[in-house]
Write an enzyme that holds these catalytic residues in place. Structure first.
Site, PDB file in Angstrom:
ATOM      1  N   HIS A  27       0.827  -1.205   0.000  1.00 59.26           N
ATOM      2  CA  HIS A  27       0.000   0.000   0.000  1.00 59.26           C
ATOM      3  C   HIS A  27       0.863   1.256   0.000  1.00 59.26           C
ATOM      4  O   HIS A  27       0.551   2.242  -0.688  1.00 59.26           O
ATOM      5  CB  HIS A  27      -0.917  -0.022   1.227  1.00 59.26           C
ATOM      6  CG  HIS A  27      -1.754   1.208   1.373  1.00 59.26           C
ATOM      7  ND1 HIS A  27      -1.405   2.253   2.204  1.00 59.26           N
ATOM      8  CD2 HIS A  27      -2.922   1.560   0.785  1.00 59.26           C
ATOM      9  CE1 HIS A  27      -2.325   3.198   2.139  1.00 59.26           C
ATOM     10  NE2 HIS A  27      -3.262   2.810   1.297  1.00 59.26           N
TER      11      HIS A  27
ATOM     12  N   GLU B 216       2.110   2.014  -3.400  1.00 58.21           N
ATOM     13  CA  GLU B 216       1.054   2.638  -4.198  1.00 58.21           C
ATOM     14  C   GLU B 216       1.065   4.155  -4.006  1.00 58.21           C
ATOM     15  O   GLU B 216       0.926   4.921  -4.963  1.00 58.21           O
ATOM     16  CB  GLU B 216      -0.301   2.048  -3.786  1.00 58.21           C
ATOM     17  CG  GLU B 216      -1.510   2.786  -4.319  1.00 58.21           C
ATOM     18  CD  GLU B 216      -2.721   2.609  -3.420  1.00 58.21           C
ATOM     19  OE1 GLU B 216      -3.483   3.574  -3.277  1.00 58.21           O
ATOM     20  OE2 GLU B 216      -2.899   1.510  -2.852  1.00 58.21           O
ATOM     21  N   HIS B 217       1.254   4.606  -2.758  1.00 63.29           N
ATOM     22  CA  HIS B 217       1.279   6.039  -2.483  1.00 63.29           C
ATOM     23  C   HIS B 217       2.514   6.722  -3.067  1.00 63.29           C
ATOM     24  O   HIS B 217       2.490   7.922  -3.358  1.00 63.29           O
ATOM     25  CB  HIS B 217       1.216   6.284  -0.978  1.00 63.29           C
ATOM     26  CG  HIS B 217      -0.172   6.293  -0.427  1.00 63.29           C
ATOM     27  ND1 HIS B 217      -0.888   7.447  -0.224  1.00 63.29           N
ATOM     28  CD2 HIS B 217      -0.997   5.276  -0.069  1.00 63.29           C
ATOM     29  CE1 HIS B 217      -2.079   7.156   0.259  1.00 63.29           C
ATOM     30  NE2 HIS B 217      -2.171   5.840   0.372  1.00 63.29           N
TER      31      HIS B 217
ATOM     32  N   GLU C  98      -4.620   8.582   6.695  1.00 66.36           N
ATOM     33  CA  GLU C  98      -5.551   7.620   6.115  1.00 66.36           C
ATOM     34  C   GLU C  98      -5.902   6.526   7.124  1.00 66.36           C
ATOM     35  O   GLU C  98      -7.070   6.127   7.253  1.00 66.36           O
ATOM     36  CB  GLU C  98      -4.940   7.001   4.860  1.00 66.36           C
ATOM     37  CG  GLU C  98      -5.861   6.029   4.134  1.00 66.36           C
ATOM     38  CD  GLU C  98      -5.222   5.396   2.904  1.00 66.36           C
ATOM     39  OE1 GLU C  98      -5.882   4.552   2.277  1.00 66.36           O
ATOM     40  OE2 GLU C  98      -4.059   5.738   2.583  1.00 66.36           O
TER      41      GLU C  98
END
Length: 419
Positions: free
Chosen positions: A44, A47-48, A124
């Site tokens: 994840h 991805e950022h 997040e």
């Protein structure tokens, strides 16, 4: 639809003559279940970092190039894959492939940018924990598969997010981003030969043969309760389900629609329309390579939670011997409509063919899928439901809210037990 190989890199395409767009997906067969306890969250986090600078482009240049063509570029992470994608107008295919190839192969992960992303991902994570209808599914997943990769949250932990370093990202890419672990798809209005040559040129630097493996999961079950001062109790109850490789996979999909997949479904009619117990209730399945989960989710006020459980269990158990031809017909129609309507989107088509090749080793024709759905009988649905309910493993219960009135776990288990 076509499939071809470019130096061990699998490419799948789907031509849409009338489309004005083209969608490209770079699907890496590595998600959160390919991580370990130490680096949980790294897929994840990558991805950022996807659009934050490469050897040839700064983050600002990447953003400006996107905006100049009005395209949609992004990435997402699931438990079994990470996907980088673009949807652009048909004449911007070459630029889209160039940018995606640059991001996947040449991201530099500047330390300063990593520190910025840490703050964003921590926010997040905080948002998820503050949103009960998101947080409950992380709790549910962890209780399904405790102390296993498949049970850990995709977003990772605060500890990992704070500690991740540039070398961690480089090492993870080295382990997972290889030619035989990536599928690239393209759907829309494009020239096949042009796309083939673009992939051959732009993705020339992916390494060979580093196919990773994941930790096989074991369903455990049990319950998790989080006391929180909320207006509603958020509740998820689940059972062992089917893998997407199981021959009865589509039967489970149709069953989910019969029970809680639309306004005419049994649970919607009983829980919302007749009893007014909840605004939303649904059944859903989560399927993975080695196993699956079948579950129901809803939210209601603390005083009504036990009635909600009793009514839900009653309707699910009744369905083991009372599903009608009309119910089955409606459910099949919904599954088929969802599948066929997605064909109007180049992005959906690119996603489907990439995923099919990644997990099945072929693109399953729509006609074959529809034929399998049409062949499902009432007896098939009953058999699948009985298999779910008669499984000897514990059901999984996750609840968030004011829980003092929520019945004990053993009572919930008993409500869903067939006599």
């Amino acid at each position: 639809m076509k499939h071809y190989v470019v130096d061990k890199l699998n490419i799948v395409t789907d031509y849409m003559r009338s489309a004005e767009t083209v969608s490209i997906k770079v699907m890496v067969k590595a998600g959160s279940r390919y991580e370990n306890e130490t680096n949980n969250g790294i897929s994840h986090f990558l991805e950022h970092m996807a659009f934050k600078g490469t050897k040839t482009r700064t983050a600002t240049q990447i953003a400006e190039e996107f905006d100049m063509i009005g395209g949609n570029f992004n990435a997402y992470t699931s438990r079994e894959k990470t996907v980088y994608y673009a949807q652009v107008l048909k004449w911007d295919l070459a630029l889209a492939v160039d940018v995606l190839a640059d991001i996947v192969q040449n991201s530099i992960f500047e330390p300063e940018e990593i520190q910025k992303r840490k703050k964003v991902v921590l926010e997040e994570l905080a948002q998820v924990k503050d949103t009960p209808d998101d947080h409950i599914f992380d709790l549910f997943q962890e209780k399904l598969f405790p102390n296993q990769a498949l049970g850990r949250p995709i977003i990772g932990t605060e500890k990992f997010i704070n500690s991740v370093m540039r070398q961690d990202l480089i090492d993870y890419i080295d382990q997972n981003y290889s030619r035989d672990n990536i599928v690239i798809s393209c759907a829309g209005n494009f020239d096949d030969k042009e796309f083939y040559n673009l992939i051959k040129e732009k993705f020339a630097f992916l390494p060979q043969s580093r196919k990773p493996s994941f930790e096989h999961a074991t369903y455990v079950g049990g319950e998790v309760r989080v006391e929180k001062d909320l207006e509603q109790v958020h509740l998820t109850i689940g059972f062992p389900g089917l893998s997407y490789l199981d021959q009865k996979f589509y039967e489970q999909q149709v069953l989910a629609v019969v029970l809680g997949g639309g306004m005419s479904s049994r649970l919607f009619q009983e829980i919302r329309e007749k009893r007014g117990l909840a605004y939303h209730i649904s059944t859903f399945s989560m399927s993975y390579a080695d196993l699956g989960v079948f579950a129901v989710y809803s939210a209601t006020n603390p005083d009504s939670v036990n009635e909600l459980i009793e009514a839900t269990a009653e309707q699910i158990k009744l369905a083991t011997d009372s599903i009608t031809e009309e119910e089955l017909k409606r459910a099949k129609a919904q599954v088929k409509a969802s599948l066929l309507m997605s064909q109007e989107s180049s992005a959906s088509r690119a996603e489907r063919i990439a995923w099919h090749y990644a997990v099945y080793g072929r693109i399953i024709p729509l006609e074959e899928i529809i034929e399998r759905i049409e062949a499902i009988s009432i007896e098939d649905i009953k058999s699948t439901l009985l298999k779910i309910l008669l499984n000897e493993k514990l059901p999984t219960v996750a609840a968030i809210g004011r829980l003092k009135k929520l019945m004990p776990y053993e009572d919930i288990r008993a409500k869903f037990t067939l006599c």
